[in-house]
Write an enzyme that holds these catalytic residues in place. Sequence first.
Site, PDB file in Angstrom:
ATOM      1  N   LYS A  79      38.461 -14.780  13.143  1.00  0.00           N
ATOM      2  CA  LYS A  79      38.001 -16.072  12.624  1.00  0.00           C
ATOM      3  C   LYS A  79      37.450 -15.839  11.214  1.00  0.00           C
ATOM      4  CE  LYS A  79      35.004 -20.003  13.880  1.00  0.00           C
ATOM      5  NZ  LYS A  79      34.120 -20.578  14.918  1.00  0.00           N
ATOM      6  N   SER A 154      35.120 -25.274  16.722  1.00  0.00           N
ATOM      7  CA  SER A 154      35.527 -24.937  15.382  1.00  0.00           C
ATOM      8  C   SER A 154      36.531 -23.781  15.324  1.00  0.00           C
ATOM      9  CB  SER A 154      34.299 -24.559  14.548  1.00  0.00           C
ATOM     10  OG  SER A 154      33.695 -23.389  15.066  1.00  0.00           O
ATOM     11  N   SER A 178      32.376 -23.862  20.419  1.00  0.00           N
ATOM     12  CA  SER A 178      33.528 -23.583  19.550  1.00  0.00           C
ATOM     13  C   SER A 178      34.491 -22.502  20.022  1.00  0.00           C
ATOM     14  CB  SER A 178      33.043 -23.208  18.158  1.00  0.00           C
ATOM     15  OG  SER A 178      32.703 -24.359  17.466  1.00  0.00           O
TER      16      SER A 178
HETATM   17  N1  GLN Z   1      31.142 -28.848  17.814  1.00  0.00           N
HETATM   18  C1  GLN Z   1      29.851 -28.276  17.685  1.00  0.00           C
HETATM   19  C2  GLN Z   1      29.311 -28.502  16.293  1.00  0.00           C
HETATM   20  O1  GLN Z   1      29.990 -29.085  15.527  1.00  0.00           O
HETATM   21  C3  GLN Z   1      29.883 -26.824  18.017  1.00  0.00           C
HETATM   22  C4  GLN Z   1      30.440 -25.998  16.931  1.00  0.00           C
HETATM   23  C5  GLN Z   1      30.353 -24.525  17.229  1.00  0.00           C
HETATM   24  O2  GLN Z   1      30.188 -24.107  18.366  1.00  0.00           O
HETATM   25  N2  GLN Z   1      30.422 -23.734  16.173  1.00  0.00           N
HETATM   26  O3  GLN Z   1      28.245 -28.113  15.973  1.00  0.00           O
END
Ligand code: GLN
Length: 486
Positions: A79, A154, A178
């Site tokens: 990532k 994400s 995410s």
């Molecule tokens: N969707 C959540 C956010 O936008 C989680 C994102 C994540 O786990 N990095 O914060």
Amino acid sequence: MSHITDLSFSELKKALNDRTLSSVEITSAFLDRIDALNPTLNAFITITRDEAMQAANDADTLISQGAGTPYTGLPIAHKDLFCTDGTLTTCGSKILSNFVAPYDAQVVSQCKNAGLVSLGKLNMDEFAMGSSNENSYYGPVKNPWDTTRVPGGSSGGSAAAVAANLTPLATATDTGGSIRQPAAFTGTSGLKPTYGRVSRFGMIAYASSLDQGGLIAQTAEDIAHGLGLIAGHDSRDSTSADQPVPDYTQTLNDSLKGKVIGIPKEFFDDRLDSAMRQAMNEVLDVLKSLGATTTEVSLEHVAEAIPAYYVIAPAEASSNLSRFDGVRFGYRADSPTDLMDLYERSRGEGFGSEVKRRILIGTYALSEGYYDAYYKKAQQIRRLIRDDFNRALGTCDLLFGPTTPSTAFVIGEKTADPVAMYLEDIYTVATNMAGLPGGSFQAPLINGLPTGYQLTGRAFGESMILNAAHQVQTVTDWHTLRPEGV
Ligand code: GLN
């Protein structure tokens, strides 16, 4: 024979160990597939072909000398928020679009030390903020099952790349879902370890008290191999846990007889979509047929998890992202008139709109006069949620639920409504608030699209999660289903 790129990480490991395939053959097969499919899927931001082929050559030399590790020569992709020495690390943002880190993240070094070959850097929502991968400066990632749909976020690049067989293993991070939500949307397996299990050194911070690195792969067994490589204490991360790392592959075949699986009633109330409920019941039937018993439990405060998370995460983000000022890292606005102009325009031009929204929310929540009302209150809720989980896990080995409310949605469907997007995380954020490990694994398809079920374990109980998921994968074929047409 199937294509090389169809093979799972564990199958490739066997082929390398048996010397039926070389690392050069494996690596070039994946790179060719990335070249063919990435223009459609947009899963990779950076493809490191030359470095990967060089590493594969070196790996084959080591293997021929009998000097490798059991993982030497196997591919992985990272990532794009794990810093990589000498190659771009963008975090999906314009503000880091020219950033080359001078060191490797601990996770990246651990993978290198184990002999893994990195294929490149994976697309993601900007600063890991998002649930659909539509917030990336590099454009949305497409779901390989249906390219009009999102892959989740994400870590959408990580999930889409594994689902489309562009890499057998991908690193990812999970602050509120995410890893698990994109795994569910793409028919892959994903694990967010216990907070502190995997070092955050060199992992660009979003919300430091919630962020945790983990993995996405085809199977629980693949994750068991990968987790053994990236878990462990790191003195450069003050929240890293000094706990021994078990061999996660050793317990995959333990029997589930006598294991107790808690079903939080809040996850199965009448708001749960009926097709999703049916898919979850099918998985539960399999777990029961393997000898597990189920019992209803309650996570009383879990409904408060989303509002509390969307105070805590932006608050921490607003503080973490203050370091991007146009001076020390990345993008700098052209011809600033003075220092304030440099700060304001570098940040104004460098951050996307969701990141700005979070910085504003977080700065407001932390400001004098509002701190007690928002941040302190959210931390109190967090404590109640953690107590709920620990109480439930005092009597159960694992908690079970859906990973997401629905299957992958269409690109653009939720971008105009941030709250609708935030509600995507309804089943995942509480696990991060409690600091516990959680995995998402393949459940039956709904209307041809993947779904995931989620297992939450006790702190440092990753083995139990992977054991249960592996047992399900030995008697079902949901994890073997692949998108057609890609
Ligand atoms: N969707 C959540 C956010 O936008 C989680 C994102 C994540 O786990 N990095 O914060």
